[in-house]
Write a protein that holds these residues in place. Structure first.
Motif, PDB file in Angstrom:
ATOM      1  N   GLU A  39       0.804  -1.285   0.214  1.00 33.43           N
ATOM      2  CA  GLU A  39      -0.210  -0.118   0.278  1.00 33.43           C
ATOM      3  C   GLU A  39       1.096   0.982  -0.362  1.00 33.43           C
ATOM      4  O   GLU A  39       0.022   2.129  -0.668  1.00 33.43           O
ATOM      5  CB  GLU A  39      -1.207  -0.257   1.585  1.00 33.43           C
ATOM      6  CG  GLU A  39      -2.180   1.173   1.278  1.00 33.43           C
ATOM      7  CD  GLU A  39      -2.649   0.575   2.611  1.00 33.43           C
ATOM      8  OE1 GLU A  39      -4.089   1.629   2.183  1.00 33.43           O
ATOM      9  OE2 GLU A  39      -3.088   0.451   3.257  1.00 33.43           O
ATOM     10  N   PRO A  40       1.849   1.752   0.952  1.00 28.64           N
ATOM     11  CA  PRO A  40       2.894   2.651   0.929  1.00 28.64           C
ATOM     12  C   PRO A  40       3.344   2.503  -0.796  1.00 28.64           C
ATOM     13  O   PRO A  40       3.216   3.924  -0.734  1.00 28.64           O
ATOM     14  CB  PRO A  40       3.931   2.218   1.882  1.00 28.64           C
ATOM     15  CG  PRO A  40       3.278   1.263   2.868  1.00 28.64           C
ATOM     16  CD  PRO A  40       2.297   0.244   2.036  1.00 28.64           C
ATOM     17  N   ARG A  41       3.740   1.318  -1.683  1.00 30.21           N
ATOM     18  CA  ARG A  41       4.756   1.843  -2.288  1.00 30.21           C
ATOM     19  C   ARG A  41       2.926   2.464  -3.452  1.00 30.21           C
ATOM     20  O   ARG A  41       4.068   3.392  -4.076  1.00 30.21           O
ATOM     21  CB  ARG A  41       5.146   0.725  -2.814  1.00 30.21           C
ATOM     22  CG  ARG A  41       6.804   0.111  -2.051  1.00 30.21           C
ATOM     23  CD  ARG A  41       6.701  -0.950  -2.712  1.00 30.21           C
ATOM     24  NE  ARG A  41       7.962  -1.424  -1.502  1.00 30.21           N
ATOM     25  CZ  ARG A  41       8.305  -2.823  -2.487  1.00 30.21           C
ATOM     26  NH1 ARG A  41       8.479  -3.330  -2.869  1.00 30.21           N
ATOM     27  NH2 ARG A  41       9.559  -2.548  -0.817  1.00 30.21           N
TER      28      ARG A  41
ATOM     29  N   ILE B  86      -7.250   1.694  -6.035  1.00 32.25           N
ATOM     30  CA  ILE B  86      -6.128   0.748  -5.447  1.00 32.25           C
ATOM     31  C   ILE B  86      -7.248  -0.295  -4.662  1.00 32.25           C
ATOM     32  O   ILE B  86      -8.145   0.763  -4.052  1.00 32.25           O
ATOM     33  CB  ILE B  86      -5.279   2.005  -4.488  1.00 32.25           C
ATOM     34  CG1 ILE B  86      -4.395   2.918  -5.009  1.00 32.25           C
ATOM     35  CG2 ILE B  86      -4.993   0.774  -3.418  1.00 32.25           C
ATOM     36  CD1 ILE B  86      -3.609   3.242  -4.377  1.00 32.25           C
ATOM     37  N   MET B  87      -7.117  -1.007  -4.841  1.00 32.18           N
ATOM     38  CA  MET B  87      -8.120  -2.139  -4.458  1.00 32.18           C
ATOM     39  C   MET B  87      -7.101  -2.406  -3.441  1.00 32.18           C
ATOM     40  O   MET B  87      -6.129  -3.622  -3.924  1.00 32.18           O
ATOM     41  CB  MET B  87      -8.282  -2.567  -5.343  1.00 32.18           C
ATOM     42  CG  MET B  87      -9.656  -2.300  -5.788  1.00 32.18           C
ATOM     43  SD  MET B  87     -10.287  -3.603  -7.082  1.00 32.18           S
ATOM     44  CE  MET B  87      -8.712  -4.055  -8.260  1.00 32.18           C
ATOM     45  N   LYS B  88      -7.286  -3.165  -1.530  1.00 34.68           N
ATOM     46  CA  LYS B  88      -7.179  -4.072  -0.785  1.00 34.68           C
ATOM     47  C   LYS B  88      -7.055  -5.260  -0.786  1.00 34.68           C
ATOM     48  O   LYS B  88      -8.140  -5.383  -1.235  1.00 34.68           O
ATOM     49  CB  LYS B  88      -7.556  -3.450  -0.150  1.00 34.68           C
ATOM     50  CG  LYS B  88      -7.156  -2.079   0.519  1.00 34.68           C
ATOM     51  CD  LYS B  88      -6.581  -1.004   1.455  1.00 34.68           C
ATOM     52  CE  LYS B  88      -6.568   0.171   2.317  1.00 34.68           C
ATOM     53  NZ  LYS B  88      -6.832   0.789   3.647  1.00 34.68           N
ATOM     54  N   LEU B  89      -6.115  -5.593  -0.565  1.00 35.43           N
ATOM     55  CA  LEU B  89      -6.204  -7.396  -0.362  1.00 35.43           C
ATOM     56  C   LEU B  89      -5.811  -7.835   0.614  1.00 35.43           C
ATOM     57  O   LEU B  89      -6.909  -8.712   0.489  1.00 35.43           O
ATOM     58  CB  LEU B  89      -5.148  -7.677  -1.192  1.00 35.43           C
ATOM     59  CG  LEU B  89      -5.052  -7.755  -2.621  1.00 35.43           C
ATOM     60  CD1 LEU B  89      -3.655  -8.824  -3.767  1.00 35.43           C
ATOM     61  CD2 LEU B  89      -6.376  -8.217  -3.691  1.00 35.43           C
ATOM     62  N   GLY B  90      -5.986  -7.202   1.731  1.00 30.93           N
ATOM     63  CA  GLY B  90      -5.744  -7.328   2.593  1.00 30.93           C
ATOM     64  C   GLY B  90      -3.962  -7.596   3.622  1.00 30.93           C
ATOM     65  O   GLY B  90      -2.771  -7.503   2.940  1.00 30.93           O
TER      66      GLY B  90
ATOM     67  N   LYS C   3       0.897 -12.497   5.656  1.00 31.90           N
ATOM     68  CA  LYS C   3       0.974 -13.291   6.170  1.00 31.90           C
ATOM     69  C   LYS C   3       2.331 -13.088   6.866  1.00 31.90           C
ATOM     70  O   LYS C   3       2.223 -13.322   7.618  1.00 31.90           O
ATOM     71  CB  LYS C   3       1.145 -14.738   5.418  1.00 31.90           C
ATOM     72  CG  LYS C   3       0.885 -16.027   5.622  1.00 31.90           C
ATOM     73  CD  LYS C   3       0.623 -17.412   5.644  1.00 31.90           C
ATOM     74  CE  LYS C   3      -0.220 -18.121   6.464  1.00 31.90           C
ATOM     75  NZ  LYS C   3       0.085 -19.406   6.108  1.00 31.90           N
ATOM     76  N   GLY C   4       3.086 -12.890   5.769  1.00 30.49           N
ATOM     77  CA  GLY C   4       5.113 -12.956   6.810  1.00 30.49           C
ATOM     78  C   GLY C   4       4.925 -11.561   7.583  1.00 30.49           C
ATOM     79  O   GLY C   4       4.933 -11.979   9.046  1.00 30.49           O
ATOM     80  N   ASP C   5       4.333 -10.624   7.167  1.00 32.98           N
ATOM     81  CA  ASP C   5       4.498  -9.734   8.440  1.00 32.98           C
ATOM     82  C   ASP C   5       3.596  -8.918   8.402  1.00 32.98           C
ATOM     83  O   ASP C   5       3.694  -7.539   9.310  1.00 32.98           O
ATOM     84  CB  ASP C   5       6.437  -8.829   7.413  1.00 32.98           C
ATOM     85  CG  ASP C   5       5.623  -8.359   5.980  1.00 32.98           C
ATOM     86  OD1 ASP C   5       4.692  -8.288   5.867  1.00 32.98           O
ATOM     87  OD2 ASP C   5       6.890  -7.759   5.088  1.00 32.98           O
ATOM     88  N   GLY C   6       2.387  -9.827   7.735  1.00 31.09           N
ATOM     89  CA  GLY C   6       1.345  -8.224   7.837  1.00 31.09           C
ATOM     90  C   GLY C   6       1.175  -6.989   7.340  1.00 31.09           C
ATOM     91  O   GLY C   6       0.377  -5.888   7.610  1.00 31.09           O
ATOM     92  N   ALA C   7       1.899  -6.731   6.321  1.00 35.45           N
ATOM     93  CA  ALA C   7       2.346  -5.439   5.185  1.00 35.45           C
ATOM     94  C   ALA C   7       0.864  -5.385   4.602  1.00 35.45           C
ATOM     95  O   ALA C   7       0.176  -6.835   4.066  1.00 35.45           O
ATOM     96  CB  ALA C   7       3.034  -5.477   4.508  1.00 35.45           C
ATOM     97  N   GLU C   8       0.320  -4.468   4.372  1.00 36.80           N
ATOM     98  CA  GLU C   8      -0.998  -4.329   3.559  1.00 36.80           C
ATOM     99  C   GLU C   8      -0.214  -4.454   1.443  1.00 36.80           C
ATOM    100  O   GLU C   8       0.215  -3.916   1.272  1.00 36.80           O
ATOM    101  CB  GLU C   8      -2.054  -3.027   3.676  1.00 36.80           C
ATOM    102  CG  GLU C   8      -3.007  -2.829   3.986  1.00 36.80           C
ATOM    103  CD  GLU C   8      -4.327  -3.856   4.045  1.00 36.80           C
ATOM    104  OE1 GLU C   8      -4.754  -3.948   3.159  1.00 36.80           O
ATOM    105  OE2 GLU C   8      -4.038  -3.700   5.050  1.00 36.80           O
ATOM    106  N   VAL C   9      -1.307  -5.851   1.669  1.00 34.52           N
ATOM    107  CA  VAL C   9      -1.097  -5.399   0.164  1.00 34.52           C
ATOM    108  C   VAL C   9      -2.261  -5.084  -0.941  1.00 34.52           C
ATOM    109  O   VAL C   9      -3.457  -5.353  -0.268  1.00 34.52           O
ATOM    110  CB  VAL C   9      -1.032  -7.457  -0.306  1.00 34.52           C
ATOM    111  CG1 VAL C   9      -0.850  -7.469  -1.762  1.00 34.52           C
ATOM    112  CG2 VAL C   9       0.532  -7.809   0.214  1.00 34.52           C
TER     113      VAL C   9
END
Length: 166
Positions: free
Chosen positions: A39-41, A99-103, A106-112
């Motif tokens: 998301e930040p990128r 931009i559509m959020k996927l959640g 799994k590894g680090d909890g970063a928003e994809v």
């Protein structure tokens, strides 16, 4: 004083890596019309993508050279300029990306998120009828004329005949 305070998001890297990463993401988005990133990128490259598409809509040589400098690939810029010349974003005045959020990852909890170019035509807003305006209710009359009293302004039949005679 603004010592060492640069504009924009650092994205956890030094300036040269951030610049290279943004250029790579912008070129990937313009080449594929959709990318999966963090998301930040995605939020960081949105203004760059909008600038390139605005330059493509303008279509002159200077704009093309600016876009090549921003994207780094002449072929991708050529494709974007062709899409703009065909009128892909002709009715849009901005908002070329979605931009559509996927959640969380799994590894680090970063928003994809999935970031994509918007290709649908803009639906113009129809002007709805204005809402009913609220008006203050006038105060009710204090007294109503009683039935026993005859109104003074009501002319009688005799008065009418007298007026005609004069």
């Amino acid at each position: 004083m603004r010592h060492n305070k640069k504009r924009g998001m650092k994205l956890g890297t030094d300036a040269s890596h951030t610049k290279a990463m943004k250029k790579s993401l912008v070129s990937a988005l313009l080449a594929n019309d959709r990318i999966k990133t963090l998301e930040p990128r995605a939020k960081a490259i949105r203004p760059d993508v909008d600038k390139v598409i605005t330059w493509a809509k303008k279509g002159d040589l200077h704009s093309r050279r600016l876009a090549i400098a921003k994207v780094g690939d002449k072929e991708i810029v050529r494709e974007v300029f062709e899409k703009a010349a065909q009128g892909m974003w002709a009715d849009r005045n901005g908002g070329y990306t979605r931009i559509m959020k996927l959640g969380p990852r799994k590894g680090d909890g970063a928003e994809v998120v999935i970031m994509e170019l918007v290709t649908e035509a803009v639906t113009p807003k129809t002007k709805a009828e204005p809402k009913a305006t609220v008006t203050k209710v006038a105060a009710a009359p204090a007294e109503e004329p009683k039935a026993e009293e005859a109104p003074a302004e009501e002319p009688t039949a005799e008065a009418e005949t007298e007026e005609k005679a004069e």
